[in-house]
Design an enzyme around this catalytic site. Structure first.
Site, mmCIF file in Angstrom:
data_model
loop_
_atom_site.group_PDB
_atom_site.id
_atom_site.type_symbol
_atom_site.label_atom_id
_atom_site.label_comp_id
_atom_site.label_asym_id
_atom_site.label_seq_id
_atom_site.Cartn_x
_atom_site.Cartn_y
_atom_site.Cartn_z
ATOM 1 C CG HIS A 48 44.272 37.924 35.725
ATOM 2 N ND1 HIS A 48 45.284 38.701 36.581
ATOM 3 C CD2 HIS A 48 44.002 36.798 36.241
ATOM 4 C CE1 HIS A 48 45.646 37.624 37.159
ATOM 5 N NE2 HIS A 48 44.890 36.836 37.346
ATOM 6 C CG ASP A 50 45.527 33.113 37.657
ATOM 7 O OD1 ASP A 50 46.858 33.575 38.229
ATOM 8 O OD2 ASP A 50 44.689 33.785 38.369
ATOM 9 C CD GLU A 147 46.375 37.542 40.519
ATOM 10 O OE1 GLU A 147 46.758 36.349 40.406
ATOM 11 O OE2 GLU A 147 44.986 37.773 40.639
ATOM 12 C CG HIS A 174 46.486 37.336 45.163
ATOM 13 N ND1 HIS A 174 45.719 36.456 46.021
ATOM 14 C CD2 HIS A 174 45.954 37.247 44.184
ATOM 15 C CE1 HIS A 174 45.032 35.819 45.307
ATOM 16 N NE2 HIS A 174 44.887 36.327 44.276
ATOM 17 C CG HIS A 220 43.393 40.667 43.672
ATOM 18 N ND1 HIS A 220 42.596 39.558 44.584
ATOM 19 C CD2 HIS A 220 43.728 39.823 42.600
ATOM 20 C CE1 HIS A 220 42.473 38.520 43.722
ATOM 21 N NE2 HIS A 220 43.055 38.705 42.434
ATOM 22 C CG HIS A 241 41.854 39.700 37.113
ATOM 23 N ND1 HIS A 241 42.919 40.355 37.664
ATOM 24 C CD2 HIS A 241 41.709 38.837 38.455
ATOM 25 C CE1 HIS A 241 43.629 39.779 38.879
ATOM 26 N NE2 HIS A 241 42.902 38.820 39.067
ATOM 27 C CG ASP A 310 40.242 35.557 37.452
ATOM 28 O OD1 ASP A 310 41.572 35.141 37.460
ATOM 29 O OD2 ASP A 310 39.845 35.975 38.535
HETATM 30 ZN ZN ZN Z 1 43.109 37.474 40.852
#
Ligand code: ZN
Ligand code: NAG
Ligand code: NAG
Ligand code: NAG
Ligand code: NAG
Ligand code: NAG
Ligand code: NAG
Length: 423
Positions: A48, A50, A147, A174, A220, A241, A310
């Site tokens: 994961h 971002d 996500e 999420h 999540h 994650h 993450d």
């Molecule tokens: Zn996340």
């Protein structure tokens, strides 16, 4: 003579000091070089990242304004990915929960676009869509994930089209519930389920992901939803994650009883490095991250563990693990805790490839099953945001304005305005 003797004693002390220093140094150096050796043989696949969110927030997805090679404003760039021995990265196409029932689908398409561009326009990176492609890659292999189930707007057709664009993993939620699955966060109360953490349509989403060969990501999701999916899914699932709840009791982490279900399912937990999730505090170092690995190994074995740090999603990482160049430091720490090369090879890469391959195998076993035509019922969704389609031949009517009868009037007004303008 006396002077000589004195020098001899001092010499012995110096020799002792140097030897001790050297052997300490040797331990450190040999662990460092062993970590790098192992990571050269088994480059990391991280579950994961971002960076695409940062591209959206700070650059409005304009890659031309972003220095991809060396960028201290983010935790991820090509030179640090290479320094960190990253051979594969799952990049998240994430859009804010506030986009649910609005433009989530378009925004998700735009995030997929920016990931695809990033991974095809830079020669050090490569877009992959299969376990074999990921295994073969000698570059930084990019796999696209979504996500949050809000990205598909409760449409299996949208899910399938995302698969066509290369998406191979989706987190069911999420921080917001969807009409069909529940989030671990209670920040957004909309679509809160009463006693049904995975609705019939939610099961249809999982079935369709199994059929397509898309990894189901439970990071999540609420624990209830995670348990329901672990029971329902034919294919192994992953937490891309999350960390161990027994070490830090954050709701985003996975409790031991669920870990045991995960082991039974053949899935994977990829450990998050975010300080608040690993240490339940803002001030920590990598030793607590290693504690999560030790705990997970004790409960479900090293073969069920991966890494999903993450980076660029969370802000605030343990000292020594601040960006994508730092993974070797963690591997070093695990070596000092007697993790074997075989265990580390699994954690770095082989476990993820095994699970991905198994997900593809389940897809292959389901080839005879046609795409699902399941639809969510209108009573379960926010109708104000959906166009209601009626019989062919009749005009479309939006639930929101419901003003179809006014259409001819509007058209007439527009026509008159146009005539005025033309004169
Ligand atoms: Zn996340
Ligand atoms: C991966 O490599 C193998 C053997 O080197 C080759 O046969 C296969 O076609 C490659 N697959 C992909 C998807 O690159
Ligand atoms: C929730 O539903 C299950 C069956 O689906 C039932 O066994 C359970 O008692 C229900 N719980 C509550 C709090 O209603
Ligand atoms: C970490 O710091 C932020 C502010 O910088 C604060 O909002 C948050 O509560 C802190 N988290 C923990 C677990 O201490
Ligand atoms: C990391 O933090 C722990 C306490 O949480 C401490 O005992 C340890 O010495 C620290 N290690 C390093 C390398 O700073
Ligand atoms: C690692 O193994 C060595 C030798 O077997 C042992 O002395 C040491 O205590 C072990 N360390 C840990 C952290 O388990
Ligand atoms: C439906 O979604 C819109 C946009 O998010 C929101 O403003 C509205 O309050 C929602 N409708 C209901 C009935 O809650």
């Amino acid at each position: 003579m006396l002077i000589y003797k004195k020098a001899g004693i001092r010499g012995a002390w110096i020799r002792w000091f140097i030897c001790t220093l050297l052997s300490l140094l040797h331990g450190v150096i040999s662990e460092t070089s062993r970590a790098l050796d192992i990571m050269t043989k088994y480059p990391l696949i991280d579950g994961h990242n971002d960076l695409a969110l940062r591209l959206r927030m700070h650059h409005n997805n304009k890659l031309s304004t972003f220095n991809m090679y060396n960028n201290p404003k983010v935790a991820t760039d090509i030179s640090r990915l290479i320094a960190g021995h990253v051979g594969g990265q799952v990049f998240a196409a994430y859009v804010l929960c506030t986009a649910q029932d609005k433009d989530a689908v378009r925004l998700t398409l735009e995030q997929i676009d920016v990931i695809r561009r990033m991974c095809t326009e830079n020669p050090e990176m490569e877009l992959v869509t299969t376990a074999e492609g990921m295994k073969n890659s000698t570059k930084i292999a990019c796999l696209i994930s979504i996500e949050g189930g809000h990205s598909i707007d409760s449409s299996l057709a949208a899910l399938r089209m995302f698969y066509q664009l290369g998406v191979r993993s989706m987190a069911l939620t999420h921080n917001c519930n969807t009409p069909w699955a529940e989030s671990s966060s209670s920040y957004y109360t909309y679509y809160q389920q009463k006693n049904n953490s995975l609705t019939e349509f939610g099961k249809a989403v999982v079935n369709e992901m199994n059929r397509l060969g898309m990894l189901v990501d439970l990071s999540h999701s609420s624990w209830e939803t995670a348990r329901a999916v672990l029971k329902h899914s034919t294919a192994p699932v992953i937490f891309t994650h999350s960390a161990a709840y027994a070490i830090c009791n954050n709701i985003r982490n996975v409790p031991d009883d669920q870990l045991l279900l995960l082991k039974e399912n053949g899935g994977l937990i990829m450990v998050n490095f975010y300080s608040s999730f690993v240490a339940c505090s803002n001030n920590t170092n990598m030793s607590v991250v290693a504690d999560h690995f030790d705990h997970l190994k004790r409960v479900i074995g090293a073969e069920s563990i991966g890494i999903g740090a993450d980076f660029d999603g969370a802000i605030g990482f343990p000292k020594g693990l601040e960006d994508v160049s730092k993974y070797p430091a963690l591997i070093e720490e695990l070596i000092s805790r007697n993790w074997t090369e075989e265990e580390l090879a699994g954690v770095l890469r082989l476990n993820f490839l095994r699970v991905f391959r198994k997900v593809e195998k389940v897809r292959d076993d389901m080839l005879h099953i046609l795409p699902s035509e399941a639809e969510i019922s209108l009573s379960e969704v926010n109708k104000s945001c959906r166009t209601m389609l009626v019989h062919p031949g009749r005009p479309e009517r939006s639930h929101q304005n419901g003003n179809a009868p006014l259409m001819p009037v509007k058209a007439l007004i527009c026509f008159i305005l146009l005539l005025i303008q033309l004169q």
